[in-house]
Design a protein around this motif. Structure first.
Motif, PDB file in Angstrom:
ATOM      1  N   UNK A   1       0.817  -1.206   0.000  1.00  0.00           N
ATOM      2  CA  UNK A   1       0.000   0.000   0.000  1.00  0.00           C
ATOM      3  C   UNK A   1       0.851   1.256   0.000  1.00  0.00           C
ATOM      4  N   UNK A   2       1.953   1.241   0.763  1.00  0.00           N
ATOM      5  CA  UNK A   2       2.852   2.394   0.821  1.00  0.00           C
ATOM      6  C   UNK A   2       4.240   1.944   0.383  1.00  0.00           C
ATOM      7  N   UNK A   3       4.821   2.661  -0.561  1.00  0.00           N
ATOM      8  CA  UNK A   3       6.168   2.357  -1.035  1.00  0.00           C
ATOM      9  C   UNK A   3       7.065   3.581  -0.848  1.00  0.00           C
ATOM     10  N   UNK A   4       8.141   3.401  -0.138  1.00  0.00           N
ATOM     11  CA  UNK A   4       9.167   4.430  -0.002  1.00  0.00           C
ATOM     12  C   UNK A   4      10.327   3.999  -0.893  1.00  0.00           C
ATOM     13  N   UNK A   5      10.656   4.840  -1.864  1.00  0.00           N
ATOM     14  CA  UNK A   5      11.623   4.451  -2.890  1.00  0.00           C
ATOM     15  C   UNK A   5      12.818   5.406  -2.879  1.00  0.00           C
ATOM     16  N   UNK A   6      13.945   4.942  -2.390  1.00  0.00           N
ATOM     17  CA  UNK A   6      15.243   5.658  -2.357  1.00  0.00           C
ATOM     18  C   UNK A   6      15.092   7.094  -1.847  1.00  0.00           C
ATOM     19  N   UNK A  16      19.834  13.053   7.065  1.00  0.00           N
ATOM     20  CA  UNK A  16      19.007  12.434   8.111  1.00  0.00           C
ATOM     21  C   UNK A  16      18.226  11.233   7.602  1.00  0.00           C
ATOM     22  N   UNK A  17      17.961  11.177   6.316  1.00  0.00           N
ATOM     23  CA  UNK A  17      17.373   9.990   5.678  1.00  0.00           C
ATOM     24  C   UNK A  17      18.197   9.730   4.428  1.00  0.00           C
ATOM     25  N   UNK A  18      18.791   8.551   4.352  1.00  0.00           N
ATOM     26  CA  UNK A  18      19.815   8.294   3.340  1.00  0.00           C
ATOM     27  C   UNK A  18      19.466   7.050   2.514  1.00  0.00           C
ATOM     28  N   UNK A  52       9.492  17.442   2.800  1.00  0.00           N
ATOM     29  CA  UNK A  52       9.629  17.055   1.395  1.00  0.00           C
ATOM     30  C   UNK A  52      11.007  16.436   1.170  1.00  0.00           C
ATOM     31  N   UNK A  53      11.077  15.327   0.439  1.00  0.00           N
ATOM     32  CA  UNK A  53      12.380  14.703   0.174  1.00  0.00           C
ATOM     33  C   UNK A  53      13.178  15.475  -0.864  1.00  0.00           C
ATOM     34  N   UNK A  54      14.498  15.364  -0.764  1.00  0.00           N
ATOM     35  CA  UNK A  54      15.347  15.930  -1.804  1.00  0.00           C
ATOM     36  C   UNK A  54      15.314  15.058  -3.052  1.00  0.00           C
ATOM     37  N   UNK A  55      15.201  13.759  -2.830  1.00  0.00           N
ATOM     38  CA  UNK A  55      15.098  12.819  -3.941  1.00  0.00           C
ATOM     39  C   UNK A  55      14.357  11.588  -3.459  1.00  0.00           C
ATOM     40  N   UNK A  56      13.906  10.795  -4.411  1.00  0.00           N
ATOM     41  CA  UNK A  56      13.143   9.611  -4.076  1.00  0.00           C
ATOM     42  C   UNK A  56      11.648   9.872  -4.152  1.00  0.00           C
TER      43      UNK A  56
END
Length: 346
Positions: A1-6, A16-18, A52-56
């Protein structure tokens, strides 16, 4: 249901999130655990775009959350934080009904939903509904916070250290209530905690973070039996691994049905353990009472039985360092660990 991608997020020179990727299957609880500063709370906020993410990419049911209106996204996700975040100048009933009111629900539906949720949280709507946050105990306020998060029937819930401010007794009750509510509603939950015991007791899937990166993702049994890094082992606690493992094992498969072993009325051995007790529950009582055999209540109308200490210890040893034919530790993925690996991470 939820996908966190890179996913990646940094503040200045601090990442802080890599490069975090994680999949949450529908209707499961994923617990993200780590020490302070590991990036777990920031990861949670990336899901509902408080950050907001920088990327991904974050995808919900395959849709990039950046393609969704921000207000629509946030109203579709229940959000619970440690200090409950209740509006102090609003009554409990108005707090719980806040999101349905924003969504334009009729007042009679809001009132019915507020009463339903307060009762679900074991709070009397007539007595608690008119009160203000400062008139509640810490446990009551936290339950109201969970009720508010559930008010609009969200399919997703984000929980950031939701029980951290509660005393141990209330915290245990709140955990049990969350597990029961999640099973009843089928919500997909992402829970952040620094408490490995809490993660193991609630999570279908556990993700361990350190310095912004995922160290390991797996079922509770996989995390306990096969920690992939020293930091994971430290969070489990080397001296506690055996007992944590027993806490994951249901007692029911070890119960001997022969009632000849059960003293009349069970009085000599004390009150029977609940049918849904864990091996850790049994061993704890055996240590405390000195008994080597305990009565166990029957399941679904079945007669009571007994469990012996040698069976409990053997179950714990069966999930030790040795591996079975599958190449995984014995008990992982079997009926012994009482859980299914419904979530995945990469």
């Amino acid at each position: 249901m939820i996908e966190l991608d890179t996913l990646r997020k940094s503040y200045g020179d601090e990442v802080v999130v890599d490069d975090v990727s994680l999949t949450l299957e529908t209707g499961t609880i994923t617990a993200v655990v780590g020490t302070s500063g590991s990036g777990k709370s920031t990861l949670l906020k990336l899901v509902n775009r408080l950050v907001e993410p920088e990327s991904g990419t974050v995808r919900v049911d395959g849709t990039d959350t950046r393609a969704l209106p921000l207000t629509e996204l946030r109203r579709s996700i229940g959000y619970v934080i440690q200090d409950n975040g209740l509006f102090p100048h609003w009554s409990v009933a108005r707090n719980v009904g806040a999101v349905p009111r924003l969504l334009g629900w009729p007042q009679d539906e809001i009132d019915a939903r507020v009463s339903e949720l307060l009762e679900l949280m074991r709070l009397d709507p007539e007595r608690i509904g008119p009160r203000y946050p400062h008139e509640l105990s810490g446990g009551q306020a936290q339950r109201v916070g969970v009720a508010r998060a559930l008010a609009a029937r969200p399919r997703m819930m984000l929980m950031d250290e939701p029980f951290g401010a509660l005393d141990p007794v209330i915290r245990q009750e709140a955990r049990a209530e969350l597990a029961a509510i999640q099973r009843r509603l089928g919500a997909t939950v992402l829970l952040v905690t620094h408490d490995m015991g809490e993660a193991l007791s609630l999570g279908d899937q556990i993700a361990v973070m350190e310095a912004g990166r995922l160290l390991q993702v797996g079922t509770p049994a996989e995390i306990v039996l096969s920690p992939a890094a020293p930091q994971v082992r430290a969070l489990i606690g080397e001296d506690e691994r055996g007992f944590r493992h027993l806490a994951l094992l249901p007692l029911a498969p070890l119960v001997r049905p022969n009632r000849a072993h059960v003293p009349t009325g069970g009085a000599e051995l004390g009150e029977p353990l609940a049918a849904g007790a864990s091996c850790a529950d049994a061993l704890s009582r055996m240590i405390w009472t000195g008994a080597r055999m305990l009565p166990v209540a029957g399941q679904a109308g079945e007669p009571p039985g007994v469990v012996a200490i040698e069976d409990v210890l053997a179950a714990g040893r069966a999930g030790g360092p040795q591996t079975g034919r599958s190449g995984r530790p014995d008990g992982v993925g079997s009926g012994c660990d009482g859980r299914r690996n419904r979530g995945t991470g990469r």
